[in-house]
Write a protein that holds these residues in place. Structure first.
Motif, PDB file in Angstrom:
ATOM      1  N   GLY A 194       0.884  -0.682  -0.112  1.00  0.00           N
ATOM      2  CA  GLY A 194       0.260  -0.398  -0.377  1.00  0.00           C
ATOM      3  C   GLY A 194       0.959   1.546  -0.017  1.00  0.00           C
ATOM      4  N   SER A 195       0.434   2.208  -0.886  1.00  0.00           N
ATOM      5  CA  SER A 195       1.663   2.709  -0.900  1.00  0.00           C
ATOM      6  C   SER A 195       1.820   3.903  -0.076  1.00  0.00           C
ATOM      7  N   ARG A 196       0.194   4.269   0.520  1.00  0.00           N
ATOM      8  CA  ARG A 196       0.552   5.851   1.631  1.00  0.00           C
ATOM      9  C   ARG A 196       1.664   4.133   2.814  1.00  0.00           C
ATOM     10  N   GLY A 197       0.551   3.700   3.327  1.00  0.00           N
ATOM     11  CA  GLY A 197       1.037   2.576   4.619  1.00  0.00           C
ATOM     12  C   GLY A 197       2.627   2.421   4.183  1.00  0.00           C
ATOM     13  N   ALA A 198       3.363   1.926   2.709  1.00  0.00           N
ATOM     14  CA  ALA A 198       5.097   1.496   2.977  1.00  0.00           C
ATOM     15  C   ALA A 198       5.690   3.591   3.312  1.00  0.00           C
ATOM     16  N   GLY A 199       5.101   4.794   2.795  1.00  0.00           N
ATOM     17  CA  GLY A 199       5.125   5.733   2.792  1.00  0.00           C
ATOM     18  C   GLY A 199       5.481   6.236   5.000  1.00  0.00           C
ATOM     19  N   GLU A 200       4.543   5.424   4.934  1.00  0.00           N
ATOM     20  CA  GLU A 200       4.987   5.772   6.664  1.00  0.00           C
ATOM     21  C   GLU A 200       5.821   5.092   7.609  1.00  0.00           C
ATOM     22  N   ALA A 201       5.657   3.550   6.624  1.00  0.00           N
ATOM     23  CA  ALA A 201       6.753   2.411   7.341  1.00  0.00           C
ATOM     24  C   ALA A 201       7.877   2.925   7.422  1.00  0.00           C
ATOM     25  N   ALA A 202       8.374   3.898   6.025  1.00  0.00           N
ATOM     26  CA  ALA A 202       9.700   3.774   5.191  1.00  0.00           C
ATOM     27  C   ALA A 202       9.528   5.240   6.306  1.00  0.00           C
ATOM     28  N   ILE A 203       9.390   6.241   6.615  1.00  0.00           N
ATOM     29  CA  ILE A 203       9.357   7.463   7.134  1.00  0.00           C
ATOM     30  C   ILE A 203      10.043   6.544   9.149  1.00  0.00           C
ATOM     31  N   LYS A 204       8.898   5.934   9.272  1.00  0.00           N
ATOM     32  CA  LYS A 204       9.191   5.494  10.966  1.00  0.00           C
ATOM     33  C   LYS A 204      10.215   4.650  10.613  1.00  0.00           C
ATOM     34  N   SER A 205      10.860   3.934   9.659  1.00  0.00           N
ATOM     35  CA  SER A 205      12.002   3.382  10.341  1.00  0.00           C
ATOM     36  C   SER A 205      13.056   3.979   9.904  1.00  0.00           C
ATOM     37  N   GLY A 206      12.999   5.328   9.232  1.00  0.00           N
ATOM     38  CA  GLY A 206      14.161   6.353   8.732  1.00  0.00           C
ATOM     39  C   GLY A 206      14.091   7.110  10.299  1.00  0.00           C
ATOM     40  N   ILE A 207      13.022   7.414  11.157  1.00  0.00           N
ATOM     41  CA  ILE A 207      13.709   8.195  12.010  1.00  0.00           C
ATOM     42  C   ILE A 207      14.266   7.518  12.699  1.00  0.00           C
ATOM     43  N   GLU A 208      13.668   6.491  13.181  1.00  0.00           N
ATOM     44  CA  GLU A 208      14.391   4.886  14.273  1.00  0.00           C
ATOM     45  C   GLU A 208      16.124   4.962  14.087  1.00  0.00           C
ATOM     46  N   VAL A 209      16.475   4.855  12.965  1.00  0.00           N
ATOM     47  CA  VAL A 209      17.741   4.843  12.546  1.00  0.00           C
ATOM     48  C   VAL A 209      18.736   6.018  12.845  1.00  0.00           C
ATOM     49  N   LEU A 210      17.939   7.081  12.823  1.00  0.00           N
ATOM     50  CA  LEU A 210      18.785   9.280  12.756  1.00  0.00           C
ATOM     51  C   LEU A 210      18.631   9.156  14.263  1.00  0.00           C
ATOM     52  N   GLU A 211      17.512   8.007  15.347  1.00  0.00           N
ATOM     53  CA  GLU A 211      17.712   8.768  16.967  1.00  0.00           C
ATOM     54  C   GLU A 211      18.591   7.557  17.507  1.00  0.00           C
ATOM     55  N   ARG A 212      18.932   6.551  16.723  1.00  0.00           N
ATOM     56  CA  ARG A 212      20.101   6.038  17.561  1.00  0.00           C
ATOM     57  C   ARG A 212      21.394   6.837  16.975  1.00  0.00           C
ATOM     58  N   GLY A 213      21.229   7.886  16.433  1.00  0.00           N
ATOM     59  CA  GLY A 213      22.651   8.775  15.693  1.00  0.00           C
ATOM     60  C   GLY A 213      23.371   8.118  14.867  1.00  0.00           C
ATOM     61  N   GLU A 214      22.773   7.089  13.513  1.00  0.00           N
ATOM     62  CA  GLU A 214      23.313   6.563  12.273  1.00  0.00           C
ATOM     63  C   GLU A 214      22.782   7.289  11.419  1.00  0.00           C
ATOM     64  N   LEU A 215      23.321   6.867  10.571  1.00  0.00           N
ATOM     65  CA  LEU A 215      22.672   7.132   8.750  1.00  0.00           C
ATOM     66  C   LEU A 215      22.235   6.943   8.499  1.00  0.00           C
ATOM     67  N   PHE A 216      21.651   7.243   7.674  1.00  0.00           N
ATOM     68  CA  PHE A 216      20.007   6.852   6.846  1.00  0.00           C
ATOM     69  C   PHE A 216      20.223   7.544   5.611  1.00  0.00           C
ATOM     70  N   GLY A 217      20.412   6.282   4.460  1.00  0.00           N
ATOM     71  CA  GLY A 217      20.132   6.242   3.436  1.00  0.00           C
ATOM     72  C   GLY A 217      18.742   6.471   2.683  1.00  0.00           C
ATOM     73  N   ILE A 218      18.250   6.939   1.651  1.00  0.00           N
ATOM     74  CA  ILE A 218      17.535   7.241   1.511  1.00  0.00           C
ATOM     75  C   ILE A 218      17.495   8.217  -0.324  1.00  0.00           C
ATOM     76  N   TYR A 219      16.696   7.538  -0.814  1.00  0.00           N
ATOM     77  CA  TYR A 219      16.483   7.915  -2.807  1.00  0.00           C
ATOM     78  C   TYR A 219      15.137   9.213  -2.717  1.00  0.00           C
ATOM     79  N   PRO A 220      15.124  10.466  -3.058  1.00  0.00           N
ATOM     80  CA  PRO A 220      14.283  11.162  -3.095  1.00  0.00           C
ATOM     81  C   PRO A 220      13.231  10.775  -4.454  1.00  0.00           C
ATOM     82  N   GLU A 221      13.846  10.669  -5.546  1.00  0.00           N
ATOM     83  CA  GLU A 221      13.506  10.305  -6.499  1.00  0.00           C
ATOM     84  C   GLU A 221      12.341   9.237  -5.800  1.00  0.00           C
ATOM     85  N   GLY A 222      12.359   8.774  -5.100  1.00  0.00           N
ATOM     86  CA  GLY A 222      11.525   7.339  -4.501  1.00  0.00           C
ATOM     87  C   GLY A 222      11.352   5.683  -5.912  1.00  0.00           C
ATOM     88  N   THR A 223      12.516   5.810  -6.741  1.00  0.00           N
ATOM     89  CA  THR A 223      12.985   4.719  -8.033  1.00  0.00           C
ATOM     90  C   THR A 223      13.762   5.172  -8.373  1.00  0.00           C
TER      91      THR A 223
END
Length: 259
Positions: free
Chosen positions: A91-120
């Motif tokens: 589900g595109s919306r659910g996927a987006g929320e899950a990705a955001i949540k995962s990214g926040i968790e990674v960063l809150e641990r003081g780590e590096l989070f990689g993301i592709y803004p183009e989405g694909t």
């Protein structure tokens, strides 16, 4: 596991492909940061971590972690080992929320989070419009700096549909960290999300030298697929028309002979 996989994969990658890197000093030695990169190839998520001393966590399709059988287990172990997190994209919306949540968790641990803004991945090597929902929201929710990254020539190493990679040197340009603290508390303003994303995409464009296209890569892929389908149908119709014409000529010649 990450350290073991980094040695097992990163070492051979650097020896075989000899990627060149500019701006490595822009990666902080510690603390949270977002690496926002263009996306040319499946291999982008391997070349970038290979040249860094720190772990980088990317988002990967959940299918890579849930495929049954021996091959599926090996694939899951590989992606976990190189620091990728599974996200269900059904589900595109659910996927987006899950990705955001995962990214926040990674960063809150003081780590590096990689993301592709183009989405694909880019369908043709050009740089496409960044999607504001992921990068901007994660950056504003965490206050982490955004580091623009440009992958160079990775699409030439293993083009879509090619199994065997071509041995050539890819490049990686890493820009200076971008601070968006001026937008704190404005994560629900869609104009702010758009502005932040566009700023990052502009920096990626300068680093990569790519031509910028102000539409989403997903829309470009649809256009390319539709054009290919239309061309195929036109070719099929042309062949049918030629066959019909040849049949008519043959029929006329046969009738003439019989008369």
């Amino acid at each position: 596991m990450y350290g073991t996989m980094k040695v097992a994969i990163g070492g051979p990658l650097k020896v075989a492909f000899r990627p060149w890197v500019e701006g490595l000093e822009n990666i902080p030695a510690e603390g949270a940061a977002i690496l926002a990169s263009n996306h040319l190839s499946f291999s982008d998520s391997f070349f970038l971590p290979a040249v860094l001393d720190r772990k980088v966590t990317f988002i990967a399709k959940a299918e890579y972690f849930t495929t049954p059988g021996v091959k599926g287990r090996l694939t899951a172990a590989f992606f976990k080992g190189v620091g990728q997190l599974p996200v269900d994209r059904s589900g595109s919306r659910g996927a987006g929320e899950a990705a955001i949540k995962s990214g926040i968790e990674v960063l809150e641990r003081g780590e590096l989070f990689g993301i592709y803004p183009e989405g694909t991945r880019s369908p043709d090597g050009r740089l496409y419009r960044g999607k504001p929902g992921g990068l901007a929201r994660v950056a504003l929710a965490t206050g982490a700096p955004v580091i623009p990254v440009a992958m160079i020539d990775t699409e030439k190493i293993q083009p879509p549909g090619k199994v065997m990679p071509k041995l050539m040197r890819p490049g990686i340009r890493i820009g200076k960290p971008m601070d968006f603290s001026r937008y704190q508390g404005m994560e629900h303003d869609r104009f702010v999300l758009r502005a932040l994303t566009d700023e990052v995409m502009y920096e990626i464009m300068k680093l990569s030298g790519q031509e910028y296209v102000d539409i989403y890569a997903t829309a470009a892929k649809r256009q390319i697929a539709e054009a290919a389908k239309a061309a195929k149908e036109a070719e099929k119709a042309e062949k049918a028309e030629k066959a019909e014409g040849a049949g008519a000529v043959e029929k006329a010649e046969k009738k003439q002979v019989e008369s």
